[in-house]
Design an enzyme around this catalytic site. Structure first.
Site, PDB file in Angstrom:
ATOM      1  N   HIS A  65       6.634  25.888  31.401  1.00  0.00           N
ATOM      2  CA  HIS A  65       7.696  24.918  31.127  1.00  0.00           C
ATOM      3  C   HIS A  65       7.129  23.748  30.324  1.00  0.00           C
ATOM      4  CE1 HIS A  65       6.056  23.456  35.053  1.00  0.00           C
ATOM      5  NE2 HIS A  65       6.015  22.357  34.350  1.00  0.00           N
TER       6      HIS A  65
HETATM    7  C1  T46 Z   1       4.403  21.225  36.945  1.00  0.00           C
HETATM    8  C2  T46 Z   1       3.805  22.336  37.749  1.00  0.00           C
HETATM    9  C3  T46 Z   1       2.360  22.285  37.879  1.00  0.00           C
HETATM   10  C4  T46 Z   1      10.905  19.838  44.060  1.00  0.00           C
HETATM   11  O1  T46 Z   1      11.866  19.926  44.834  1.00  0.00           O
HETATM   12  N1  T46 Z   1      10.359  18.614  43.775  1.00  0.00           N
HETATM   13  C5  T46 Z   1       9.317  18.469  42.938  1.00  0.00           C
HETATM   14  O2  T46 Z   1       8.845  17.335  42.718  1.00  0.00           O
HETATM   15  C6  T46 Z   1       8.777  19.646  42.300  1.00  0.00           C
HETATM   16  C7  T46 Z   1       7.623  19.540  41.343  1.00  0.00           C
HETATM   17  C8  T46 Z   1       9.331  20.858  42.593  1.00  0.00           C
HETATM   18  N2  T46 Z   1      10.381  20.944  43.458  1.00  0.00           N
HETATM   19  C9  T46 Z   1      10.910  22.278  43.795  1.00  0.00           C
HETATM   20  C10 T46 Z   1      11.685  22.934  42.668  1.00  0.00           C
HETATM   21  C11 T46 Z   1      11.445  24.416  42.901  1.00  0.00           C
HETATM   22  O3  T46 Z   1      12.421  24.902  43.790  1.00  0.00           O
HETATM   23  O4  T46 Z   1       9.829  23.156  44.087  1.00  0.00           O
HETATM   24  C12 T46 Z   1      10.104  24.461  43.604  1.00  0.00           C
HETATM   25  C13 T46 Z   1       8.974  24.943  42.696  1.00  0.00           C
HETATM   26  O5  T46 Z   1       8.943  24.106  41.534  1.00  0.00           O
HETATM   27  P1  T46 Z   1       8.690  24.709  40.072  1.00  0.00           P
HETATM   28  O6  T46 Z   1       9.381  26.001  39.935  1.00  0.00           O
HETATM   29  O7  T46 Z   1       9.055  23.610  39.091  1.00  0.00           O
HETATM   30  O8  T46 Z   1       7.116  24.982  40.132  1.00  0.00           O
HETATM   31  P2  T46 Z   1       6.152  25.140  38.881  1.00  0.00           P
HETATM   32  O9  T46 Z   1       4.820  25.542  39.374  1.00  0.00           O
HETATM   33  O10 T46 Z   1       6.781  25.990  37.828  1.00  0.00           O
HETATM   34  O11 T46 Z   1       6.071  23.684  38.259  1.00  0.00           O
HETATM   35  C14 T46 Z   1       5.693  22.569  39.050  1.00  0.00           C
HETATM   36  C15 T46 Z   1       6.313  21.287  38.494  1.00  0.00           C
HETATM   37  O12 T46 Z   1       7.723  21.445  38.468  1.00  0.00           O
HETATM   38  C16 T46 Z   1       5.851  20.995  37.110  1.00  0.00           C
HETATM   39  O13 T46 Z   1       6.212  19.695  36.711  1.00  0.00           O
HETATM   40  O14 T46 Z   1       3.781  20.613  36.123  1.00  0.00           O
HETATM   41  O15 T46 Z   1       4.330  22.452  39.041  1.00  0.00           O
END
Ligand code: T46
Length: 150
Positions: A65
């Site tokens: 992303h």
């Molecule tokens: C990044 C990488 C390293 C929340 O509810 N609050 C938050 O602050 C974050 C970061 C996530 N979430 C929830 C949203 C999703 O349901 O946690 C779940 C997993 O998040 P995401 O799919 O965005 O995970 P990654 O690993 O793709 O990305 C995250 C961060 O979103 C991003 O900014 O840099 O970790």
């Protein structure tokens, strides 16, 4: 701002050469090491949120992303992993493997996190509250906007 680490904001956001490793101040004494990150000093943003990632299964990648506004400092608190940053023109791979060195990432950068060791714990210190509308999740959309902004 710590002069060793000066990171700047503004116009050049989105260019890969604005993403860089930052040496964090360490305080060492016979009790061990204490590493500091201060918003507005060691990074050029106020730290609004922190999250950490751990127990990543073998051969699993995270990320895929980009962020429209968010700046971040990524630190491997334990173990190691790699971050591939991509500004729509160029890519660079950084190895994160030490808790006193962080990767500073500006907005409008696509990132992938790969090769997590089983013991890896990554800490993200970021400039914005969580807002899904601020993400690019579609690479073609990111590429279109990143290239249009040059
Ligand atoms: C990044 C990488 C390293 C929340 O509810 N609050 C938050 O602050 C974050 C970061 C996530 N979430 C929830 C949203 C999703 O349901 O946690 C779940 C997993 O998040 P995401 O799919 O965005 O995970 P990654 O690993 O793709 O990305 C995250 C961060 O979103 C991003 O900014 O840099 O970790």
């Amino acid at each position: 701002m710590n002069p060793r680490n000066t990171v700047d904001s503004g116009q050049a956001a989105g260019k890969i050469d604005r993403c860089r490793m930052v040496e964090l101040p360490e305080h060492s004494d016979p009790r061990g090491l204490l590493t500091v990150v201060e918003g507005g000093k060691d990074v050029d943003f106020d730290i609004k949120r922190a999250y950490f990632i751990h127990h990543v299964p073998e051969n699993v990648a995270r990320g895929a992303h980009g962020h429209r506004r968010l700046r971040q400092l990524i630190i491997a608190m334990h173990g190691s992993f790699e971050v591939i940053v991509d500004d729509g023109f160029e890519k660079e791979r950084f190895v994160l493997d030490h808790p006193s060195r962080g990767l500073y990432v500006v907005p409008m950068i696509w990132r992938d996190m790969v090769n997590f060791t089983p013991d890896a714990v990554g800490l993200w210190l970021v400039s914005e509250p969580y807002d899904e509308s601020e993400y690019y999740r579609d690479y073609a959309e990111f590429l279109r906007d990143a290239r249009a902004s040059r």
